[in-house]
Structures are given as structure tokens and as C-alpha cells.
Motif scaffolding. Structure first.
Motif, PDB file in Angstrom:
ATOM      1  N   ASP A  43     -12.213   2.169  -6.615  1.00 52.19           N
ATOM      2  CA  ASP A  43     -11.113   2.787  -5.883  1.00 52.19           C
ATOM      3  C   ASP A  43     -11.077   2.204  -4.474  1.00 52.19           C
ATOM      4  O   ASP A  43     -12.095   2.166  -3.780  1.00 52.19           O
ATOM      5  CB  ASP A  43     -11.271   4.303  -5.825  1.00 52.19           C
ATOM      6  CG  ASP A  43     -11.046   4.974  -7.173  1.00 52.19           C
ATOM      7  OD1 ASP A  43     -10.680   4.273  -8.141  1.00 52.19           O
ATOM      8  OD2 ASP A  43     -11.232   6.201  -7.260  1.00 52.19           O
ATOM      9  N   VAL A  45      -8.826   1.751  -0.735  1.00 50.84           N
ATOM     10  CA  VAL A  45      -7.791   2.262   0.154  1.00 50.84           C
ATOM     11  C   VAL A  45      -7.351   1.144   1.095  1.00 50.84           C
ATOM     12  O   VAL A  45      -8.181   0.461   1.694  1.00 50.84           O
ATOM     13  CB  VAL A  45      -8.296   3.479   0.963  1.00 50.84           C
ATOM     14  CG1 VAL A  45      -7.209   4.003   1.895  1.00 50.84           C
ATOM     15  CG2 VAL A  45      -8.765   4.588   0.022  1.00 50.84           C
ATOM     16  N   ASN A  56       8.679   2.320   1.434  1.00 49.20           N
ATOM     17  CA  ASN A  56       7.651   2.906   2.274  1.00 49.20           C
ATOM     18  C   ASN A  56       6.442   2.003   2.393  1.00 49.20           C
ATOM     19  O   ASN A  56       6.251   1.079   1.619  1.00 49.20           O
ATOM     20  CB  ASN A  56       7.232   4.280   1.718  1.00 49.20           C
ATOM     21  CG  ASN A  56       8.390   5.244   1.700  1.00 49.20           C
ATOM     22  OD1 ASN A  56       8.888   5.575   0.640  1.00 49.20           O
ATOM     23  ND2 ASN A  56       8.842   5.673   2.854  1.00 49.20           N
ATOM     24  N   THR A  57       5.585   2.298   3.338  1.00 46.88           N
ATOM     25  CA  THR A  57       4.390   1.500   3.588  1.00 46.88           C
ATOM     26  C   THR A  57       3.327   1.724   2.521  1.00 46.88           C
ATOM     27  O   THR A  57       3.250   2.793   1.918  1.00 46.88           O
ATOM     28  CB  THR A  57       3.813   1.829   4.978  1.00 46.88           C
ATOM     29  OG1 THR A  57       2.666   0.994   5.204  1.00 46.88           O
ATOM     30  CG2 THR A  57       3.389   3.281   5.100  1.00 46.88           C
ATOM     31  N   LEU A  58       2.514   0.707   2.317  1.00 42.54           N
ATOM     32  CA  LEU A  58       1.373   0.814   1.409  1.00 42.54           C
ATOM     33  C   LEU A  58       0.108   1.253   2.146  1.00 42.54           C
ATOM     34  O   LEU A  58      -0.908   1.516   1.517  1.00 42.54           O
ATOM     35  CB  LEU A  58       1.114  -0.528   0.712  1.00 42.54           C
ATOM     36  CG  LEU A  58       2.213  -1.012  -0.226  1.00 42.54           C
ATOM     37  CD1 LEU A  58       1.904  -2.421  -0.714  1.00 42.54           C
ATOM     38  CD2 LEU A  58       2.369  -0.063  -1.402  1.00 42.54           C
ATOM     39  N   GLY A  60      -2.668   3.315   3.615  1.00 46.24           N
ATOM     40  CA  GLY A  60      -3.201   4.608   3.217  1.00 46.24           C
ATOM     41  C   GLY A  60      -3.169   4.851   1.719  1.00 46.24           C
ATOM     42  O   GLY A  60      -3.734   5.825   1.237  1.00 46.24           O
ATOM     43  N   GLU A  61      -2.526   3.964   0.977  1.00 47.32           N
ATOM     44  CA  GLU A  61      -2.450   4.117  -0.471  1.00 47.32           C
ATOM     45  C   GLU A  61      -3.759   3.687  -1.124  1.00 47.32           C
ATOM     46  O   GLU A  61      -4.467   2.824  -0.620  1.00 47.32           O
ATOM     47  CB  GLU A  61      -1.295   3.302  -1.052  1.00 47.32           C
ATOM     48  CG  GLU A  61       0.061   3.799  -0.624  1.00 47.32           C
ATOM     49  CD  GLU A  61       0.351   5.221  -1.079  1.00 47.32           C
ATOM     50  OE1 GLU A  61      -0.045   5.600  -2.206  1.00 47.32           O
ATOM     51  OE2 GLU A  61       0.968   5.971  -0.302  1.00 47.32           O
ATOM     52  N   THR A  62      -4.065   4.287  -2.269  1.00 47.06           N
ATOM     53  CA  THR A  62      -5.279   3.971  -3.015  1.00 47.06           C
ATOM     54  C   THR A  62      -4.927   3.159  -4.252  1.00 47.06           C
ATOM     55  O   THR A  62      -4.058   3.546  -5.026  1.00 47.06           O
ATOM     56  CB  THR A  62      -6.001   5.267  -3.442  1.00 47.06           C
ATOM     57  OG1 THR A  62      -6.338   6.004  -2.271  1.00 47.06           O
ATOM     58  CG2 THR A  62      -7.261   4.963  -4.239  1.00 47.06           C
ATOM     59  N   VAL A  63      -5.610   2.037  -4.400  1.00 42.42           N
ATOM     60  CA  VAL A  63      -5.527   1.236  -5.619  1.00 42.42           C
ATOM     61  C   VAL A  63      -6.714   1.679  -6.463  1.00 42.42           C
ATOM     62  O   VAL A  63      -7.868   1.513  -6.061  1.00 42.42           O
ATOM     63  CB  VAL A  63      -5.635  -0.275  -5.322  1.00 42.42           C
ATOM     64  CG1 VAL A  63      -5.400  -1.081  -6.590  1.00 42.42           C
ATOM     65  CG2 VAL A  63      -4.670  -0.698  -4.226  1.00 42.42           C
ATOM     66  N   TRP A  69      -2.211  -4.824  -8.776  1.00 49.66           N
ATOM     67  CA  TRP A  69      -0.927  -4.746  -8.073  1.00 49.66           C
ATOM     68  C   TRP A  69      -0.401  -6.160  -7.900  1.00 49.66           C
ATOM     69  O   TRP A  69      -1.073  -7.021  -7.340  1.00 49.66           O
ATOM     70  CB  TRP A  69      -1.086  -4.079  -6.718  1.00 49.66           C
ATOM     71  CG  TRP A  69      -1.273  -2.594  -6.771  1.00 49.66           C
ATOM     72  CD1 TRP A  69      -1.543  -1.814  -7.863  1.00 49.66           C
ATOM     73  CD2 TRP A  69      -1.215  -1.700  -5.661  1.00 49.66           C
ATOM     74  NE1 TRP A  69      -1.649  -0.499  -7.504  1.00 49.66           N
ATOM     75  CE2 TRP A  69      -1.457  -0.401  -6.151  1.00 49.66           C
ATOM     76  CE3 TRP A  69      -1.001  -1.875  -4.305  1.00 49.66           C
ATOM     77  CZ2 TRP A  69      -1.474   0.719  -5.335  1.00 49.66           C
ATOM     78  CZ3 TRP A  69      -1.020  -0.753  -3.484  1.00 49.66           C
ATOM     79  CH2 TRP A  69      -1.237   0.531  -4.000  1.00 49.66           C
TER      80      TRP A  69
END
Length: 91
Positions: A43, A45, A56-58, A60-63, A69
């Protein structure tokens, strides 16, 4: 993650997505990339990214571990986690 697991993931990823992946497992800025794919092995971030993704921005998103991606990007900084960048040229 054990060294054996990491080795298996590296080998499998290289066969799946091409040779010479660029591995990131720290929180430093990785710039000068011509990545088209990010594959998380745990995981991960995103702290900062320069990409062609609209909306929207990526940040702070978690892969999630195992996710891939697809996008064009030139730089990426992680808050935590680890993954591979494919199709890159480090300047």
C-alpha cells in the motif's frame, strides 16, 4: 516484506511490464521520469506527482498493493509504500 518476496515481485514485474523497472521505496522526490505505469508492491500513498491525469489531485491517494496505475508522469514522491515505475528515463 522478505527479501525473497521482494525478489519474486521484481522478477515477475520485469517479465510482465518490460526490462529495467525503476524501484521507489523512499520519500525522496523522483524527477526526470517518463513513466507510463506505476505498480505498487505494498500500500503506497502519493505525496506529490506530476502527471497527465485530469480532474482532482492524486496527492494523498493510496495505491493498494498489487494495483497498477496507467498514466504519463514525470515525477513522483511517496509518503509511504513502495512500487515500480516502468518506461522511464532518469535525467
Amino acid at each position: 516484506m522478505s527479501k525473497e518476496t521482494n525478489s519474486i515481485l521484481t522478477e515477475t514485474s520485469s517479465r510482465s511490464f518490460g526490462k529495467n523497472p525503476y524501484f521507489i521505496s523512499n520519500t525522496a522526490a523522483h524527477t526526470g521520469l517518463t513513466g507510463y505505469l506505476f505498480k505498487a508492491i505494498e500500500d503506497t500513498v502519493i505525496a506529490a506527482i506530476s502527471s497527465n491525469v485530469g480532474g482532482n489531485t492524486l496527492v494523498g491517494e493510496t495505491v493498494l498493493a498489487g494495483d497498477v496505475w496507467y498514466m504519463d508522469f514525470t515525477s513522483i514522491t511517496l509518503t509511504s509504500g513502495a512500487g515500480f515505475v516502468y518506461n522511464y528515463d532518469v535525467v
